[in-house]
Design a protein around this motif. Structure first.
Motif, PDB file in Angstrom:
ATOM      1  N   VAL A  43      37.514  18.805  45.659  1.00 10.43           N
ATOM      2  CA  VAL A  43      37.376  19.279  44.148  1.00 10.43           C
ATOM      3  C   VAL A  43      37.842  20.828  44.245  1.00 10.43           C
ATOM      4  CG1 VAL A  43      35.629  19.783  42.426  1.00 10.43           C
ATOM      5  CG2 VAL A  43      35.311  17.742  43.796  1.00 10.43           C
ATOM      6  N   GLN A  44      38.671  20.927  43.137  1.00 14.62           N
ATOM      7  CA  GLN A  44      39.118  22.298  42.935  1.00 14.62           C
ATOM      8  C   GLN A  44      38.648  22.560  41.616  1.00 14.62           C
ATOM      9  OE1 GLN A  44      43.492  21.307  42.795  1.00 14.62           O
ATOM     10  NE2 GLN A  44      43.758  22.005  44.639  1.00 14.62           N
ATOM     11  N   LEU A  45      37.783  23.810  41.973  1.00 12.10           N
ATOM     12  CA  LEU A  45      36.925  24.398  40.931  1.00 12.10           C
ATOM     13  C   LEU A  45      37.467  25.640  40.424  1.00 12.10           C
ATOM     14  CD1 LEU A  45      34.188  24.084  39.148  1.00 12.10           C
ATOM     15  CD2 LEU A  45      33.063  25.103  41.017  1.00 12.10           C
ATOM     16  N   PHE A  46      38.104  25.644  39.147  1.00 19.33           N
ATOM     17  CA  PHE A  46      38.621  26.629  38.551  1.00 19.33           C
ATOM     18  C   PHE A  46      37.757  27.486  37.572  1.00 19.33           C
ATOM     19  CE2 PHE A  46      41.862  23.829  39.881  1.00 19.33           C
ATOM     20  CZ  PHE A  46      42.716  24.214  40.546  1.00 19.33           C
ATOM     21  N   GLN A  47      37.578  28.686  37.964  1.00 21.06           N
ATOM     22  CA  GLN A  47      36.715  29.319  37.027  1.00 21.06           C
ATOM     23  C   GLN A  47      37.606  30.482  36.192  1.00 21.06           C
ATOM     24  OE1 GLN A  47      36.015  33.290  37.945  1.00 21.06           O
ATOM     25  NE2 GLN A  47      35.169  33.403  35.795  1.00 21.06           N
ATOM     26  N   VAL A  48      37.281  30.472  34.674  1.00 21.36           N
ATOM     27  CA  VAL A  48      38.180  31.136  33.766  1.00 21.36           C
ATOM     28  C   VAL A  48      37.297  31.540  32.675  1.00 21.36           C
ATOM     29  CG1 VAL A  48      38.697  29.099  32.244  1.00 21.36           C
ATOM     30  CG2 VAL A  48      40.300  30.890  32.504  1.00 21.36           C
ATOM     31  N   SER A  49      37.953  32.644  32.220  1.00 20.75           N
ATOM     32  CA  SER A  49      37.017  33.500  31.042  1.00 20.75           C
ATOM     33  C   SER A  49      37.883  33.875  29.887  1.00 20.75           C
ATOM     34  CB  SER A  49      36.016  34.865  31.556  1.00 20.75           C
ATOM     35  OG  SER A  49      36.890  35.652  32.145  1.00 20.75           O
ATOM     36  N   THR A  50      39.297  33.766  30.198  1.00 22.96           N
ATOM     37  CA  THR A  50      40.052  34.305  28.998  1.00 22.96           C
ATOM     38  C   THR A  50      41.429  32.893  28.753  1.00 22.96           C
ATOM     39  OG1 THR A  50      41.679  35.216  30.592  1.00 22.96           O
ATOM     40  CG2 THR A  50      39.804  36.448  29.489  1.00 22.96           C
ATOM     41  N   LEU A  51      41.758  33.245  27.786  1.00 20.86           N
ATOM     42  CA  LEU A  51      42.986  32.274  27.433  1.00 20.86           C
ATOM     43  C   LEU A  51      43.976  32.488  28.314  1.00 20.86           C
ATOM     44  CD1 LEU A  51      43.488  29.838  25.567  1.00 20.86           C
ATOM     45  CD2 LEU A  51      44.851  31.407  24.007  1.00 20.86           C
ATOM     46  N   TYR A  52      44.227  33.851  28.603  1.00 20.81           N
ATOM     47  CA  TYR A  52      45.531  34.205  29.296  1.00 20.81           C
ATOM     48  C   TYR A  52      45.334  33.779  30.826  1.00 20.81           C
ATOM     49  CZ  TYR A  52      49.552  36.552  31.356  1.00 20.81           C
ATOM     50  OH  TYR A  52      50.574  37.243  31.766  1.00 20.81           O
ATOM     51  N   ARG A  91      40.269  18.200  39.762  1.00 17.59           N
ATOM     52  CA  ARG A  91      40.285  19.322  39.112  1.00 17.59           C
ATOM     53  C   ARG A  91      39.424  19.720  38.030  1.00 17.59           C
ATOM     54  NH1 ARG A  91      46.941  19.911  39.797  1.00 17.59           N
ATOM     55  NH2 ARG A  91      46.819  20.521  41.766  1.00 17.59           N
ATOM     56  N   VAL A  92      38.566  20.803  38.334  1.00 16.48           N
ATOM     57  CA  VAL A  92      37.387  21.155  37.441  1.00 16.48           C
ATOM     58  C   VAL A  92      37.582  22.612  36.737  1.00 16.48           C
ATOM     59  CG1 VAL A  92      34.994  21.045  36.953  1.00 16.48           C
ATOM     60  CG2 VAL A  92      35.748  19.208  38.373  1.00 16.48           C
ATOM     61  N   LEU A  93      37.486  22.629  35.373  1.00 17.66           N
ATOM     62  CA  LEU A  93      37.646  23.882  34.786  1.00 17.66           C
ATOM     63  C   LEU A  93      36.431  24.238  34.413  1.00 17.66           C
ATOM     64  CD1 LEU A  93      39.811  26.067  34.069  1.00 17.66           C
ATOM     65  CD2 LEU A  93      39.843  25.054  31.921  1.00 17.66           C
ATOM     66  N   LEU A  94      35.872  25.559  34.999  1.00 19.84           N
ATOM     67  CA  LEU A  94      34.671  25.923  34.544  1.00 19.84           C
ATOM     68  C   LEU A  94      34.796  27.396  33.893  1.00 19.84           C
ATOM     69  CD1 LEU A  94      31.553  26.794  36.979  1.00 19.84           C
ATOM     70  CD2 LEU A  94      32.372  28.523  35.664  1.00 19.84           C
ATOM     71  N   VAL A  95      34.292  27.124  32.530  1.00 20.71           N
ATOM     72  CA  VAL A  95      34.442  28.415  31.492  1.00 20.71           C
ATOM     73  C   VAL A  95      33.400  29.080  31.546  1.00 20.71           C
ATOM     74  CG1 VAL A  95      34.879  28.610  29.083  1.00 20.71           C
ATOM     75  CG2 VAL A  95      35.956  26.719  30.290  1.00 20.71           C
ATOM     76  N   SER A  96      33.596  30.227  31.576  1.00 24.26           N
ATOM     77  CA  SER A  96      32.495  31.437  31.533  1.00 24.26           C
ATOM     78  C   SER A  96      32.777  32.245  30.115  1.00 24.26           C
ATOM     79  CB  SER A  96      32.350  32.282  32.835  1.00 24.26           C
ATOM     80  OG  SER A  96      31.580  33.380  32.684  1.00 24.26           O
ATOM     81  N   HIS A  97      31.832  32.604  29.231  1.00 14.32           N
ATOM     82  CA  HIS A  97      32.088  33.345  28.251  1.00 14.32           C
ATOM     83  C   HIS A  97      31.352  34.800  28.541  1.00 14.32           C
ATOM     84  CE1 HIS A  97      32.986  34.333  24.282  1.00 14.32           C
ATOM     85  NE2 HIS A  97      31.804  33.984  23.670  1.00 14.32           N
ATOM     86  N   ASN A  98      32.026  35.724  28.848  1.00 12.67           N
ATOM     87  CA  ASN A  98      31.555  37.071  29.424  1.00 12.67           C
ATOM     88  C   ASN A  98      31.236  38.006  28.372  1.00 12.67           C
ATOM     89  OD1 ASN A  98      31.692  35.657  31.868  1.00 12.67           O
ATOM     90  ND2 ASN A  98      33.643  36.802  32.246  1.00 12.67           N
TER      91      ASN A  98
END
Length: 236
Positions: free
Chosen positions: A16-25, A47-54
């Motif tokens: 599993v590839q876990l991608f952490q992201v908090s911005t569109l760019y 592939r799992v995208l983990l979205v963080s709202h900071n």
């Protein structure tokens, strides 16, 4: 945004590839790296995208999943999970688990996000602070790729990293924003820098900024463990 878990559960040793992201760019940078083949072939990898709202007060700011072009980026991933919902009521920028609780959190997230028992590879933003630091603590045996989507890659690492964590970092992915200038970020730990193809990044940005890109349509958090509701409370 609730978890999108429409794909089959990972039950075997699949990576599993876990991608952490908090911005569109940042999400665009990750997609450009994927399009450039920097995370390997698509086959046999989930592939799992983990979205963080900071944002300081996440409830009052525009969510990443509501931004123009979001759906096109999200389509590259098998599942989307909401970090804010998973650790509620904690704030993503300030929370990290106690070291002796990390294994419990990992078991909980493997179950809630249907990650299975196989290897998990992390791709995170600023590994020296949470939420990236929290993920690296929870998935303590995972390799870590760090990506920088702005000029921060050219500055020094803000906070020192523990030796065991620094040794797990495989590379720093970054766009060539200042041609000819080598990044300083993580260089003191011997982490090699790797360029995200600029043409791939331009193509992704054009895709999400075009007239037919549209706004994001990911749903809001739903009930139950799949959305992360009461996850933090359940883990103590």
């Amino acid at each position: 945004m609730g978890a999108r878990t429409g794909g089959p559960e990972t039950t075997g040793p699949q990576t599993v590839q876990l991608f952490q992201v908090s911005t569109l760019y940042g999400a665009a940078t990750l997609v450009a790296a994927l399009e450039g083949g920097q995370f390997g072939p698509r086959e046999d990898v989930r592939r799992v995208l983990l979205v963080s709202h900071n944002a300081a007060v996440p409830e009052t700011a525009v969510r990443l999943t509501e931004m123009r072009g979001w759906d096109r980026l999200a389509a590259r991933f098998d599942d989307i999970v909401d970090w804010n919902a998973a650790i509620r009521p904690h704030h993503p920028s300030t929370w990290s688990p106690a070291a002796n609780d990390a294994e419990i959190w990992q078991r909980l997230f493997r179950h809630s996000w249907r990650l299975g028992d196989g290897p998990v590879e992390l791709a995170v933003e600023s590994v020296q602070v949470s939420p990236a630091r929290a993920l690296a603590t929870i998935f303590a045996e995972s390799t870590v790729d760090v990506y920088a989507d702005g000029l921060m890659s050219y500055g020094p690492t803000r906070n020192p990293l523990p030796g065991p964590l620094a040794r797990r970092i495989r590379r720093l992915l970054h766009p060539d924003l200042v041609p000819g200038l080598r990044p300083l970020l993580l260089s003191e730990y011997g982490v090699p820098a790797e360029l995200v193809p600029i043409e791939a990044l331009k193509k992704v940005i054009e895709e999400i900024s075009g007239p037919d890109a549209g706004a994001g349509t990911e749903p809001g958090p739903g009930p139950g463990p799949e959305s992360g509701e009461d996850t933090a409370a359940a883990a103590g």
